[in-house]
Design a protein around this motif. Structure first.
Motif, PDB file in Angstrom:
ATOM      1  N   UNK A 158       0.869  -1.179   0.000  1.00 37.29           N
ATOM      2  CA  UNK A 158       0.000   0.000   0.000  1.00 37.29           C
ATOM      3  C   UNK A 158       0.903   1.225   0.000  1.00 37.29           C
ATOM      4  N   UNK A 178       0.792   5.227  -0.030  1.00 32.85           N
ATOM      5  CA  UNK A 178      -0.068   6.407   0.106  1.00 32.85           C
ATOM      6  C   UNK A 178       0.783   7.669   0.066  1.00 32.85           C
ATOM      7  N   UNK A 235       0.355  11.147   1.454  1.00 32.98           N
ATOM      8  CA  UNK A 235      -0.506  11.857   2.407  1.00 32.98           C
ATOM      9  C   UNK A 235      -0.303  13.357   2.234  1.00 32.98           C
ATOM     10  N   UNK A 260       3.676  13.411   2.203  1.00 36.34           N
ATOM     11  CA  UNK A 260       4.465  12.394   2.891  1.00 36.34           C
ATOM     12  C   UNK A 260       4.156  11.074   2.199  1.00 36.34           C
ATOM     13  N   UNK A 264       4.357   7.306   1.867  1.00 36.14           N
ATOM     14  CA  UNK A 264       4.583   6.161   2.767  1.00 36.14           C
ATOM     15  C   UNK A 264       4.230   4.859   2.066  1.00 36.14           C
ATOM     16  N   UNK A 319       3.934   0.746   2.470  1.00 39.68           N
ATOM     17  CA  UNK A 319       3.791  -0.327   3.450  1.00 39.68           C
ATOM     18  C   UNK A 319       3.675  -1.669   2.747  1.00 39.68           C
TER      19      UNK A 319
END
Lengths: 192, 192
Positions: free
Chosen positions: B144, B146, B148, B181, B183, B185
């Motif tokens: 995942x 993202x 942000x 940001x 990120x 995962x």
């Protein structure tokens, strides 16, 4: 004047507790690792952030739901070693609580006013989803500090929920540790 | 085998579009800045991430809702310059679309199977909230990603929604740019 900062650990899907949270299970199901950066296995950078939060906070505001769930866990000094806690509630509890806790029955704005007085030149920390969701649209929140933990809770209490209107933020800080991504935002513009 | 990566820009409160999104208003109200890191004012680090995403993606999967909103904006080459797009839909559209788009009527798992074949050793990108929310509980999402953005949308389409059960992640990467940001995962454990 004291800054008002919402300061919460959240899962990547934005929950502050998992489902079935209660006095006996304050973090909710599946959320055991949500606070590892504080309690279980902090790195030095996590510890520094926690210390900074402790040192800078002069008063805490929370909702009655959070209070009821967490008071057993915290005991008489509250979550932050004697820092005064203002609990927003519809009705004063009949049970007696330690003097660290003040119950405010006329709304979050009044609680923020009292907390700012108590905090002096320190920060007012908003703990919990409800108080933040009430205070933010009123323009009473200066900063939002989230500790994003690598976890999807899938259900529970969302920090932001459906605020209803857009709010512009400015990222003030980002600290990446193995346990969490610590992101601090200034609230730039609240569309009323 | 191709990795399946959900790759989406989200507001801090987890929305991928604002309210009232439509073919004429694909990002929704208030979400103009959600893609600034790509389109409007990217920094060099943002550009590098975007290029990396473009270069590594061999197929894209999206839901019919996202497709209907975005196809006018993308035109005949799709969102990624000719990379094949698999659209999960209940019914084939009667309108003719360019050959970059394949419509899959037997579910997201089938779309992922076809997309993996098309992607070869490149990545399959999941674009949109619905396909991700369908694929993740099936254990079909590997990562995942993202982006942000410093913005609360307050309403709209949530990326994660209420998945229903907890999923453990591992943060693989964090890139902090002035716009977002970023990120990444890895999905560690999907509780069925």
């Amino acid at each position: 004047m004291a800054l008002v900062i919402s300061d919460m650990s959240i899962s990547l899907d934005g929950y502050v507790t998992g489902p079935n949270d209660s006095r006996e299970n304050p973090f909710g199901d599946g959320a055991d690792t949500l606070h590892d950066w504080i309690f279980d296995d902090p790195t030095e950078a996590d510890r520094a952030l926690m210390r900074e939060g402790m040192d800078s906070t002069g008063a805490v505001i929370m909702g009655r739901t959070s209070f009821d769930k967490c008071v057993d866990m915290w005991g008489e000094n509250g979550p932050m070693r004697g820092v005064p806690v203002f609990v927003v509630t519809h009705h004063e509890p009949t049970e007696r609580y330690p003097s660290a806790y003040t119950f405010v029955t006329d709304g979050v704005a009044k609680a923020i006013e009292l907390a700012k007085e108590a905090a002096g030149d320190k920060v007012v920390g908003l703990h919990g989803a409800t108080v933040m969701q009430q205070a933010l649209p009123l323009g009473l929140v200066d900063e939002i500090f989230v500790h994003v933990v690598p976890l999807l809770l899938g259900a529970g209490t969302p920090l932001f929920g459906s605020l209803g209107s857009a709010i512009t933020l400015e990222r003030a800080d980002a600290v990446v540790t193995p346990r969490a991504t610590h992101l601090r935002f200034r609230v730039v513009k609240t569309e009323a």
